[in-house]
Scaffold this motif. Structure first.
Motif, PDB file in Angstrom:
ATOM      1  N   ALA A  98     -30.394  71.586  82.757  1.00 11.92           N
ATOM      2  CA  ALA A  98     -29.980  72.272  83.985  1.00 11.92           C
ATOM      3  C   ALA A  98     -28.765  71.591  84.612  1.00 11.92           C
ATOM      4  CB  ALA A  98     -31.140  72.311  84.973  1.00 11.92           C
ATOM      5  N   CYS A  99     -28.763  70.266  84.659  1.00  9.79           N
ATOM      6  CA  CYS A  99     -27.634  69.515  85.227  1.00  9.79           C
ATOM      7  C   CYS A  99     -26.358  69.718  84.414  1.00  9.79           C
ATOM      8  CB  CYS A  99     -27.971  68.031  85.296  1.00  9.79           C
ATOM      9  SG  CYS A  99     -29.233  67.615  86.520  1.00  9.79           S
ATOM     10  N   VAL A 100     -26.493  69.691  83.090  1.00 12.88           N
ATOM     11  CA  VAL A 100     -25.330  69.900  82.218  1.00 12.88           C
ATOM     12  C   VAL A 100     -24.740  71.295  82.426  1.00 12.88           C
ATOM     13  CG1 VAL A 100     -24.595  70.163  79.810  1.00 12.88           C
ATOM     14  CG2 VAL A 100     -26.047  68.238  80.467  1.00 12.88           C
ATOM     15  N   LEU A 101     -25.619  72.306  82.520  1.00 16.72           N
ATOM     16  CA  LEU A 101     -25.152  73.682  82.724  1.00 16.72           C
ATOM     17  C   LEU A 101     -24.446  73.840  84.062  1.00 16.72           C
ATOM     18  CD1 LEU A 101     -28.173  75.744  81.331  1.00 16.72           C
ATOM     19  CD2 LEU A 101     -25.954  75.372  80.253  1.00 16.72           C
ATOM     20  N   LEU A 102     -24.927  73.147  85.085  1.00 16.86           N
ATOM     21  CA  LEU A 102     -24.306  73.248  86.411  1.00 16.86           C
ATOM     22  C   LEU A 102     -22.984  72.482  86.481  1.00 16.86           C
ATOM     23  CD1 LEU A 102     -27.424  72.860  88.745  1.00 16.86           C
ATOM     24  CD2 LEU A 102     -26.061  74.926  88.381  1.00 16.86           C
ATOM     25  N   MET A 103     -22.937  71.320  85.874  1.00 18.03           N
ATOM     26  CA  MET A 103     -21.743  70.474  85.958  1.00 18.03           C
ATOM     27  C   MET A 103     -20.613  70.955  85.045  1.00 18.03           C
ATOM     28  SD  MET A 103     -23.555  66.707  86.078  1.00 18.03           S
ATOM     29  CE  MET A 103     -21.972  65.855  86.011  1.00 18.03           C
ATOM     30  N   PHE A 104     -20.973  71.518  83.892  1.00 15.25           N
ATOM     31  CA  PHE A 104     -19.955  71.938  82.921  1.00 15.25           C
ATOM     32  C   PHE A 104     -20.085  73.429  82.613  1.00 15.25           C
ATOM     33  CE2 PHE A 104     -21.144  67.502  82.080  1.00 15.25           C
ATOM     34  CZ  PHE A 104     -19.919  66.864  82.223  1.00 15.25           C
ATOM     35  N   GLU A 105     -20.260  74.215  83.667  1.00 18.60           N
ATOM     36  CA  GLU A 105     -20.500  75.653  83.503  1.00 18.60           C
ATOM     37  C   GLU A 105     -19.365  76.345  82.752  1.00 18.60           C
ATOM     38  OE1 GLU A 105     -21.399  79.630  86.235  1.00 18.60           O
ATOM     39  OE2 GLU A 105     -21.144  77.659  87.179  1.00 18.60           O
ATOM     40  N   ALA A 106     -18.124  76.069  83.146  1.00 23.48           N
ATOM     41  CA  ALA A 106     -16.970  76.736  82.523  1.00 23.48           C
ATOM     42  C   ALA A 106     -16.843  76.360  81.051  1.00 23.48           C
ATOM     43  CB  ALA A 106     -15.693  76.365  83.270  1.00 23.48           C
ATOM     44  N   GLN A 107     -16.982  75.060  80.758  1.00 27.40           N
ATOM     45  CA  GLN A 107     -16.870  74.604  79.372  1.00 27.40           C
ATOM     46  C   GLN A 107     -17.993  75.163  78.499  1.00 27.40           C
ATOM     47  OE1 GLN A 107     -16.607  72.841  82.126  1.00 27.40           O
ATOM     48  NE2 GLN A 107     -15.363  70.991  81.893  1.00 27.40           N
ATOM     49  N   VAL A 108     -19.199  75.186  79.055  1.00 21.44           N
ATOM     50  CA  VAL A 108     -20.342  75.721  78.308  1.00 21.44           C
ATOM     51  C   VAL A 108     -20.160  77.208  78.044  1.00 21.44           C
ATOM     52  CG1 VAL A 108     -22.821  76.227  78.434  1.00 21.44           C
ATOM     53  CG2 VAL A 108     -21.978  73.981  79.131  1.00 21.44           C
TER      54      VAL A 108
END
Length: 231
Positions: A98-108
């Motif tokens: 969840a943290c990764v998706l929120l912090m790197f939303e554009a890249q993901v």
């Protein structure tokens, strides 16, 4: 004593329900693996087709709930602490994702789109070579009533699958009547429109996991080692 007994049987009942759900997901994964030929949506995660994902998810839910059920029923400290540790690890993984998706939303989002395009090209190639007549894309199209990633134009001309059709006539006669929205676009729109519900769902899952850990640790602390009875 009565409260601990109530806690014990509540743990048994809840974990039994999750065990049944996990078994159903596990069975669905096996059914899809044996009845269809799959091409992964995301080539970077070739092993994570829909069937494999359901299979793995079912195994995880079944194993964890079985540990909780049997540990509570038999009042086994080893099983209860194993249940606690597995739930704790799962919660950490969920929070990390969840943290990764929120912090790197554009890249993901960019990475997923590129990988989906690769997967779509592989599916087109396989269909053209008649290696497979049914894959993950057909399942996604039918389930979400969508076509391609952004729209039907993502598919090559003459390669648009029948699962993109909105009507029976389209499937039978090839009449160009396809779903207008792409699957990834529709999924993102649905998530954004139901962001509050999704947040509530995540919170509910976390609360259930925390309660399960608290209950298991409570039982663990009140079971004596030699006699396996309540202190």
């Amino acid at each position: 004593m009565s409260c601990l007994k109530c806690l014990k049987y509540t743990m048994c009942a809840v974990n039994f329900v999750f065990f049944i759900c996990g078994s159903a997901i596990f069975g669905l994964g096996i059914f899809l693996m044996t009845t269809s030929r799959f091409a992964a949506l995301l080539p970077s995660l070739k092993a994570m087709s829909i069937a494999n994902s359901l299979f793995i998810t079912g195994i995880i839910i079944t194993c964890v709930s079985f540990l909780g059920f049997l540990g509570s029923l038999k009042e086994n400290r080893c099983l209860l602490i194993s249940f606690f540790i597995l739930l704790f690890i799962l919660m950490l993984v969920e929070l990390t994702v969840a943290c990764v998706l929120l912090m790197f939303e554009a890249q993901v989002d960019k990475s997923i789109t590129e990988d989906l395009n690769k997967g779509l090209k592989i599916s087109v190639k396989n269909r053209h070579e008649n290696k497979t007549s049914n894959d993950d894309w057909d399942i996604v199209h039918d389930a979400f009533e969508c076509c391609g990633i952004n729209n039907a134009s993502d598919w090559m001309v003459g390669e648009i699958p029948k699962s993109c059709c909105k009507s029976i006539a389209c499937r039978q006669n090839g009449t160009a009547s396809y779903w207008t929205k792409g699957c990834y676009t529709k999924l993102k729109d649905t998530f954004e429109n139901n962001l509050l519900n999704a947040g509530i769902g995540v919170i509910v899952v976390c609360v259930i996991e925390v309660l399960a850990m608290c209950f298991s640790m409570t039982l663990f602390c009140h079971i004596s080692r030699p006699s396996l009875q309540y202190k």
